[in-house]
Design an enzyme around this catalytic site. Structure first.
Site, PDB file in Angstrom:
ATOM      1  N   GLU A 295      -5.645  -3.995  -0.261  1.00 14.65           N
ATOM      2  CA  GLU A 295      -6.100  -2.639   0.074  1.00 14.65           C
ATOM      3  C   GLU A 295      -6.280  -1.781  -1.173  1.00 14.65           C
ATOM      4  OE1 GLU A 295      -3.561  -0.062   2.226  1.00 14.65           O
ATOM      5  OE2 GLU A 295      -1.734  -0.652   1.218  1.00 14.65           O
ATOM      6  N   HIS A 296      -5.333  -1.842  -2.112  1.00 19.18           N
ATOM      7  CA  HIS A 296      -5.412  -1.070  -3.354  1.00 19.18           C
ATOM      8  C   HIS A 296      -5.696  -2.002  -4.533  1.00 19.18           C
ATOM      9  CE1 HIS A 296      -3.769   2.893  -2.189  1.00 19.18           C
ATOM     10  NE2 HIS A 296      -2.874   2.257  -1.449  1.00 19.18           N
TER      11      HIS A 296
END
Length: 404
Positions: free
Chosen positions: A307-308
């Site tokens: 996600e990051h």
């Protein structure tokens, strides 16, 4: 260059993995197991509504207070200075999301005019998680952004212990939330779908929350699988090891199912980061690997699709990720940079990005036909006949006869 061929030292949080094992850092979390666990909860809330929500509030949170809170309720718990703070953050979030919102468009070709219309969802359900601490930022990223984009009615579900807290009440007020359900976990998600009657459910959370979202998606659309937290850091020798360490610790503090991975071209940097995380206390996993070059780093991270992604390198080409930052800590994106912090996990970043304007909107196409479309109508009728759809063909041919 190969990664350090040794185990982490005593007291070190950082686990070294060879590049070929990077794909395993996500762990063995099986969301299907959680689906089976929460299915009875979701089914009961669907069948019994608010009474079932109250039952599970008592069972899971030992809470027997009011479940449904109005604007007047949380306004009374709010603090003016906090409301002002959250409104200032929302200015940046709203400006970014409005700038990137899809616009109506029109297409004309060969006698066909097709228009795509974008309109806000009428009724949105936003799940705002809470663990040891409340998450007002998630209220802003979900409910606050939704209202800024024109969603008429927003209901938030959040654990009871935070529903009337000063911080969360102020965030709800700043976000112009219409109502709050004091219910967390799977029954909170289910309440958004089956008690509040949301037309869509969005928001992050742990595996129980995400499993419940999957189940209610049979009846109500959802945004994505958004949790647990994931971070990959791509760094070369120019990176500041302390900055990298803090970035990794920040995402690993979300909980035991979260992870932060460092992919670096410089073994010396990895060892410096190891020194800086030693003795720190986070529940999530911290991992590191050393690669030949930034191209290999990009490939490994893109295959993982976390996600990051934070990039601390002299050259920058973003990998596949929910959201990426360049020489900026990922927590900045979590709060006030502008983009949304509700991000795809479990590899969903291979097909979609952060929560955004499209998640708060519905769209439809309108088609108008003119005599110049005769050739396209003939093609359509031929396709209908090929598929054995007699009345499809007759409907098209009748229209063709009227315009010729």
């Amino acid at each position: 260059m190969k990664g350090p061929a040794r185990a982490s030292g005593r007291g070190s949080l950082l686990k070294f993995v060879p590049p070929e094992e990077v794909k395993n850092v996500r762990g063995s979390l099986d969301l299907w197991e959680y689906v089976e666990k929460v299915m009875p909860v979701v089914k009961e809330v669907k069948a019994r509504g608010l009474e079932a929500v109250k039952k599970y509030n008592k069972a899971f949170d030992n809470y027997e207070g009011c479940v449904s809170l109005s604007q007047e309720d949380f306004a009374s718990y709010s603090k003016e200075s906090l409301v002002s703070l959250f409104e200032e953050v929302l200015e940046q979030l709203s400006a970014f999301h409005k700038q990137t919102a899809p616009k109506d468009s029109a297409f004309s070709s060969k006698g066909v005019r097709a228009v795509t219309l974008w309109r806000p969802v009428e009724r949105l359900g936003a799940y705002v998680p809470g663990g040891l601490y409340p998450y007002p930022s998630t209220a802003l990223m979900t409910a606050g952004v939704a209202k800024a984009l024109g969603v008429k009615e927003v209901t938030v579900a959040t654990p009871p212990k935070f529903a009337t807290s000063e911080v969360m009440a102020s965030a709800f007020l700043a976000s112009k939330v219409d109502s709050v359900l004091a219910a967390g976990g799977a029954h909170g998600v289910s309440a958004l779908a089956y008690v509040a009657g949301a037309h869509k459910v969005v928001g992050p959370g742990g595996p129980y929350v995400q499993a419940a979202k999957l189940l209610v998606s049979v009846d109500v659309p959802i945004d994505m699988i958004a949790g647990p937290t994931e971070l990959a850091v791509i760094a070369d020798s120019s990176a500041d090891p302390e900055e990298v360490a803090y970035d990794m610790l920040a995402q690993a503090e979300h909980g035991p199912t979260s992870f932060a991975l460092l992919v670096s071209t410089d073994e010396g940097l990895v060892l410096e980061v190891e020194k800086r995380v030693k003795g720190e206390e986070v529940e999530g996993g911290l991992y590191a690997t050393v690669v030949r070059d930034l191209e290999e780093a990009k490939r490994l991270v893109s295959e993982l699709a976390p996600e990051h992604v934070s990039v601390y390198a002299e050259t920058y080409e973003p990998p596949v990720a929910g959201a990426a930052s360049f020489k900026a800590p990922s927590p900045f994106l979590d709060y006030s940079a502008g983009p949304n912090h509700v991000l795809p996990t479990s590899g969903w970043a291979k097909a979609r990005g952060p929560l955004g304007p499209v998640d708060f909107m519905r769209w439809t196409t309108l088609v108008e036909v003119f005599p110049e479309a005769a050739d396209l109508l003939k093609l359509a009728a031929e396709l209908a006949r090929l598929e054995g759809m007699k009345y499809h063909a007759k409907a098209i041919e009748y229209k063709l006869s009227k315009i010729l």
